[in-house]
Scaffold this motif. Sequence first.
Motif, PDB file in Angstrom:
ATOM      1  N   SER A 168       0.821  -1.211   0.000  1.00 14.77           N
ATOM      2  CA  SER A 168       0.000   0.000   0.000  1.00 14.77           C
ATOM      3  C   SER A 168       0.856   1.262   0.000  1.00 14.77           C
ATOM      4  O   SER A 168       0.361   2.340  -0.302  1.00 14.77           O
ATOM      5  CB  SER A 168      -0.953   0.002   1.186  1.00 14.77           C
ATOM      6  N   SER A 171      -3.586  -9.297  -3.332  1.00 15.05           N
ATOM      7  CA  SER A 171      -4.652  -8.328  -3.113  1.00 15.05           C
ATOM      8  C   SER A 171      -6.007  -9.007  -2.950  1.00 15.05           C
ATOM      9  O   SER A 171      -6.798  -8.621  -2.084  1.00 15.05           O
ATOM     10  CB  SER A 171      -4.686  -7.348  -4.283  1.00 15.05           C
ATOM     11  N   ASP A 190      -7.521  -8.101   0.654  1.00 14.67           N
ATOM     12  CA  ASP A 190      -8.421  -6.951   0.590  1.00 14.67           C
ATOM     13  C   ASP A 190      -9.770  -7.154   1.287  1.00 14.67           C
ATOM     14  O   ASP A 190     -10.250  -6.221   1.932  1.00 14.67           O
ATOM     15  CB  ASP A 190      -8.636  -6.508  -0.855  1.00 14.67           C
ATOM     16  N   LEU A 244      -9.048  -6.398   4.953  1.00 18.10           N
ATOM     17  CA  LEU A 244      -8.608  -5.024   5.167  1.00 18.10           C
ATOM     18  C   LEU A 244      -9.696  -4.010   4.853  1.00 18.10           C
ATOM     19  O   LEU A 244      -9.733  -2.939   5.473  1.00 18.10           O
ATOM     20  CB  LEU A 244      -7.361  -4.731   4.328  1.00 18.10           C
ATOM     21  N   ASN A 245     -10.579  -4.311   3.917  1.00 17.86           N
ATOM     22  CA  ASN A 245     -11.652  -3.378   3.576  1.00 17.86           C
ATOM     23  C   ASN A 245     -12.585  -3.113   4.756  1.00 17.86           C
ATOM     24  O   ASN A 245     -13.170  -2.038   4.855  1.00 17.86           O
ATOM     25  CB  ASN A 245     -12.442  -3.883   2.376  1.00 17.86           C
ATOM     26  N   ARG A 299     -10.724  -0.362   6.471  1.00 18.96           N
ATOM     27  CA  ARG A 299     -10.535   0.850   5.665  1.00 18.96           C
ATOM     28  C   ARG A 299     -11.722   1.787   5.782  1.00 18.96           C
ATOM     29  O   ARG A 299     -11.587   2.989   5.607  1.00 18.96           O
ATOM     30  CB  ARG A 299     -10.280   0.473   4.205  1.00 18.96           C
ATOM     31  N   PRO A 323      -9.660   6.302   7.325  1.00 19.23           N
ATOM     32  CA  PRO A 323      -9.287   6.676   5.953  1.00 19.23           C
ATOM     33  C   PRO A 323      -7.767   6.820   5.835  1.00 19.23           C
ATOM     34  O   PRO A 323      -7.084   7.033   6.834  1.00 19.23           O
ATOM     35  CB  PRO A 323      -9.988   8.022   5.755  1.00 19.23           C
ATOM     36  N   PRO A 324      -7.217   6.693   4.646  1.00 14.19           N
ATOM     37  CA  PRO A 324      -5.778   6.881   4.466  1.00 14.19           C
ATOM     38  C   PRO A 324      -5.350   8.287   4.895  1.00 14.19           C
ATOM     39  O   PRO A 324      -6.008   9.267   4.561  1.00 14.19           O
ATOM     40  CB  PRO A 324      -5.555   6.688   2.971  1.00 14.19           C
ATOM     41  N   ASP A 333      -1.981   3.863   4.203  1.00 14.86           N
ATOM     42  CA  ASP A 333      -3.118   3.063   4.632  1.00 14.86           C
ATOM     43  C   ASP A 333      -2.820   2.493   6.011  1.00 14.86           C
ATOM     44  O   ASP A 333      -2.105   1.500   6.150  1.00 14.86           O
ATOM     45  CB  ASP A 333      -3.363   1.944   3.622  1.00 14.86           C
ATOM     46  N   SER A 383      -5.047   1.325   8.078  1.00 16.11           N
ATOM     47  CA  SER A 383      -6.040   0.337   8.497  1.00 16.11           C
ATOM     48  C   SER A 383      -5.409  -1.029   8.733  1.00 16.11           C
ATOM     49  O   SER A 383      -5.913  -1.814   9.531  1.00 16.11           O
ATOM     50  CB  SER A 383      -7.147   0.233   7.456  1.00 16.11           C
ATOM     51  N   ALA A 384      -4.307  -1.320   8.077  1.00 12.94           N
ATOM     52  CA  ALA A 384      -3.641  -2.611   8.269  1.00 12.94           C
ATOM     53  C   ALA A 384      -3.107  -2.760   9.692  1.00 12.94           C
ATOM     54  O   ALA A 384      -3.078  -3.872  10.227  1.00 12.94           O
ATOM     55  CB  ALA A 384      -2.516  -2.771   7.267  1.00 12.94           C
TER      56      ALA A 384
END
Length: 72
Positions: A4, A20, A24, A27-28, A31, A35-36, A41, A43-44
């Motif tokens: 990312s 991915s 994903d 991770l979504n 996310r 937010p980034p 990113d 969120s990981a």
Amino acid sequence: VLLSWFPNLDWSNPVLATVSSITDPYLNAFRGLIPPLGGLDLSAIIAFITLSLAQGLLGSLSASLPSGGLGF
């Protein structure tokens, strides 16, 4: 996480597309919460902490269960 940080990667590469598609969906979920920030990113990090807590919780639950209770 590392992928990312490199937004110019060619995601049509079969290896990157496979990684991915595996990571994903998990991770979504995070996310949407974070937010980034500045293109990173984060969120990981929350996803890793959540997995670690779940692993610790499941490990302590399995340690507290009596073993051999069914006579096997």
